[in-house]
Design an enzyme around this catalytic site. Structure first.
Site, mmCIF file in Angstrom:
data_model
loop_
_atom_site.group_PDB
_atom_site.id
_atom_site.type_symbol
_atom_site.label_atom_id
_atom_site.label_comp_id
_atom_site.label_asym_id
_atom_site.label_seq_id
_atom_site.Cartn_x
_atom_site.Cartn_y
_atom_site.Cartn_z
ATOM 1 C CE LYS A 239 108.175 4.367 -161.163
ATOM 2 N NZ LYS A 239 109.450 4.808 -160.556
ATOM 3 C CG ASP B 173 109.496 -1.978 -162.199
ATOM 4 O OD1 ASP B 173 110.735 -2.110 -162.242
ATOM 5 O OD2 ASP B 173 108.883 -1.514 -161.228
ATOM 6 C CD GLU C 152 108.015 -0.813 -157.167
ATOM 7 O OE1 GLU C 152 108.342 0.333 -156.797
ATOM 8 O OE2 GLU C 152 108.502 -1.359 -158.180
ATOM 9 N NE ARG D 48 114.078 -0.283 -152.403
ATOM 10 C CZ ARG D 48 114.878 0.785 -152.381
ATOM 11 N NH1 ARG D 48 115.368 1.222 -151.230
ATOM 12 N NH2 ARG D 48 115.181 1.416 -153.483
HETATM 13 N N1 BES Z 1 111.108 0.413 -161.039
HETATM 14 C C1 BES Z 1 111.745 1.506 -160.405
HETATM 15 C C2 BES Z 1 113.206 1.675 -160.819
HETATM 16 C C3 BES Z 1 113.447 2.171 -162.200
HETATM 17 C C4 BES Z 1 113.488 3.508 -162.459
HETATM 18 C C5 BES Z 1 113.720 1.288 -163.217
HETATM 19 C C6 BES Z 1 113.769 3.956 -163.722
HETATM 20 C C7 BES Z 1 113.985 1.734 -164.482
HETATM 21 C C8 BES Z 1 114.038 3.083 -164.738
HETATM 22 C C9 BES Z 1 111.714 1.335 -158.893
HETATM 23 O O1 BES Z 1 110.620 0.672 -158.389
HETATM 24 C C10 BES Z 1 111.701 2.702 -158.317
HETATM 25 O O2 BES Z 1 110.730 3.378 -158.501
HETATM 26 N N2 BES Z 1 112.764 3.060 -157.634
HETATM 27 C C11 BES Z 1 112.861 4.351 -157.060
HETATM 28 C C12 BES Z 1 113.455 4.166 -155.692
HETATM 29 C C13 BES Z 1 113.398 5.399 -154.861
HETATM 30 C C14 BES Z 1 111.983 5.723 -154.488
HETATM 31 C C15 BES Z 1 114.222 5.155 -153.623
HETATM 32 C C16 BES Z 1 113.778 5.181 -157.942
HETATM 33 O O3 BES Z 1 114.748 4.649 -158.471
HETATM 34 O O4 BES Z 1 113.486 6.352 -158.133
HETATM 35 ZN ZN ZN Z 2 109.684 -0.637 -159.632
HETATM 36 MN MN MN Z 3 108.984 2.000 -158.028
#
Ligand code: BES
Ligand code: ZN
Ligand code: MN
Length: 496
Positions: free
Chosen positions: A272, A284, A346, A348
């Site tokens: 990230k 998370d 991750e 999922r």
């Molecule tokens: N924990 C994140 C989702 C998230 C993002 C929660 C922002 C709260 C605020 C999740 O694990 C994630 O990183 N999802 C990615 C999925 C993508 C790589 C398909 C996302 O949402 O960017």
């Molecule tokens: Zn996550």
């Molecule tokens: Mn993630």
């Protein structure tokens, strides 16, 4: 904080002797509480309203310190248009009033709202929850904590006789919400997988629940390659938590709650960036906090006939020489192979193995809660969670419980044709689809790990788990979102 109910049949002064009275008034200053407020203040009430420019607009709150020599201070709360007044407006204004009262130093607080048109027990529950949750404050991580000044007794005035039955589950539910808030707000160097397991043990001890914690070896033996793949980049050992509430007597319904429990999500090698709120990824584990909060509440309420399992496949998503590579293929515990095209998807992966395990318990329903996708935040914002379910019955029951409890959900489609976005050339499926509809492909991915025909719902709480600003019942920070809906849904299901 104690709560009690008082019908107030005669003069207020003779029946209630608190130090701070909150009166809710419709615009400009009408409603059943007005006469009692006037009685307290005596002459000059009208002049006071004018001097303080009270117009009764929603959210307007004015504090009058012992007006006209009255024995109590008076806080007037605007309720706006009576046609728009319902349980949600009652909650919002009760929370706002409680904060104003605490600021004014209230010790024995009375709340008088025009609740005649509302179902009495629901109105009482809404007020009490709003007061308690609205006054929540967390100073655990301050070196010099200021002792909070909270009222010790809150009396809900002018409610119908018998309405106090509505208070039955309020304390347990609020304790569950507060637990979830504490877990979510705790920083990632404190709230580790081990810490979540210890919190589960504390719930088990306090309320007589069963606890099983599967270690890495145990999960390996069960073939949980998807979950363990995520966990392998961290120095902290994963903890697969399984908490069970069993009622005394016969079981007529078995339910599994699954919560995403990433105590930190760095993204892994698909790291990230600063703009993607990496520093907030302590939250998370908001899904796991919600299901643990619900477990605490259910342990205290002890509904009959209902067996509740709470599952959290907890770990961190980190980077190291041992972390998964983008491109790796993992095998989940149902034998499905997954190509990792993005290590940041991750949640999922951990949920896949958790859902397979949940199905093995042969429940009547499974509900998972997860801060799963940023796409859901883009779609629904911070006040509404996404709900996916192939089962209309389960979806409706959860929507109704959310509505009753004051948490908002919107049903989203499990559109089958979008599954092609998860096609992999090398494995059974990829873990990430295209950006458009990203929260839908995430839900479709999860569905692959749920036994066909088993009622299942997925709640994406990525937007609702945290609030940067104080909003209604939620002080700034962790909201504890999901607990109230789960408890309302479980208790309703136990009764039916
Ligand atoms: N924990 C994140 C989702 C998230 C993002 C929660 C922002 C709260 C605020 C999740 O694990 C994630 O990183 N999802 C990615 C999925 C993508 C790589 C398909 C996302 O949402 O960017
Ligand atoms: Zn996550
Ligand atoms: Mn993630």
């Amino acid at each position: 904080m104690e709560f009690c109910c008082l019908a107030v049949t005669g003069a207020l002064k003779e029946t209630w002797a608190g130090d701070t009275l909150v009166v809710g008034l419709f615009a400009p200053a009408a409603g059943s509480g007005r006469a009692l407020a006037e009685e307290l203040v005596g002459e000059g009430f009208e002049g006071l309203l004018q001097r303080r420019r009270f117009e009764g607009k929603p959210g307007q709150t004015i504090t009058l310190e012992r007006p006209g020599g009255s024995p109590a201070s008076l806080i007037l709360v605007g309720l706006g248009d009576p046609a728009e007044f319902g349980l949600e407006a009652l909650r919002q204004s009760s929370a706002g009033a409680a904060r104003a009262a605490a600021t004014a130093g209230a010790v024995e607080l009375g709340l008088l709202f025009p609740v005649e048109g509302l179902e009495p027990t629901a109105a009482v529950a809404a007020m009490a929850e709003a007061v308690r949750l609205g006054l929540y404050a967390d100073q655990r991580f301050k070196s010099e904590a200021e002792p909070p000044s909270l009222p010790s007794l809150v009396t809900l005035l002018g409610v119908a006789a018998g309405a106090e039955a509505g208070l039955a589950n309020v304390a347990a539910t609020c304790s569950g919400v507060e637990l979830a808030r504490r877990l979510v707000a705790a920083p990632p160097n404190s709230a580790t997988p081990q810490f979540l397991a210890e919190e589960a043990a504390a719930i088990a001890d306090a309320f007589g629940l069963e606890l099983k914690v599967l270690e890495r070896d145990d999960c390996e033996a069960l073939g949980m390659g998807a979950y363990l793949g995520v966990a392998q980049g961290s120095d902290l050992p994963p903890k697969f938590i399984h908490l069970t509430y069993r009622p005394t007597g016969e079981v007529t319904r078995r339910v599994v709650l699954v919560g995403k429990g990433l105590t930190f999500d760095s993204g892994g090698y698909n790291l990230k960036t600063a703009g993607s709120q990496i520093e907030m990824m302590k939250y998370d584990m908001g899904g796991s906090a919600a299901v643990l909060g619900a477990a605490r509440a259910i342990g205290e309420i002890r509904p009959a006939g209902l067996e509740v399992h709470v599952i959290v496949a907890s770990c961190e998503n980190m980077i190291s020489g041992g972390a998964i590579h983008p491109g790796d293929v993992l095998t989940a515990s149902n034998g499905k192979t997954i190509e990792i095209n993005n290590t940041d998807a991750e949640g999922r992966l951990t949920l896949a193995d958790a859902l397979v395990y949940a199905c093995g318990l042969e429940p009547d329903a499974i509900v998972d809660l997860a801060t799963l996708t940023g796409a859901c935040v883009i779609a629904l914002g911070e006040e509404i969670a996404g709900l996916w379910s192939p089962s209309d019955g389960l979806a409706d029951a959860l929507l109704q419980a959310g509505n009753a409890g004051g948490e908002a959900f919107w049903r989203m489609p499990l559109r089958g044709s979008y599954k092609k976005g998860l096609k992999s050339h090398i494995a059974d499926l990829k873990n990430t689809g295209p950006r458009p509809g990203g929260s839908i492909t995430a839900a479709l991915f999860l569905q692959d790990f749920v036994t066909k025909g088993l009622p299942w719902a997925h709640l994406d709480i990525a937007g609702t788990v945290w609030s940067d600003k104080s909003r209604g019942l939620d002080p700034a920070g962790a909201t504890g979102f999901g607990v109230r809906t789960l408890v309302a849904w479980l208790v309703a299901g136990a009764a039916s």
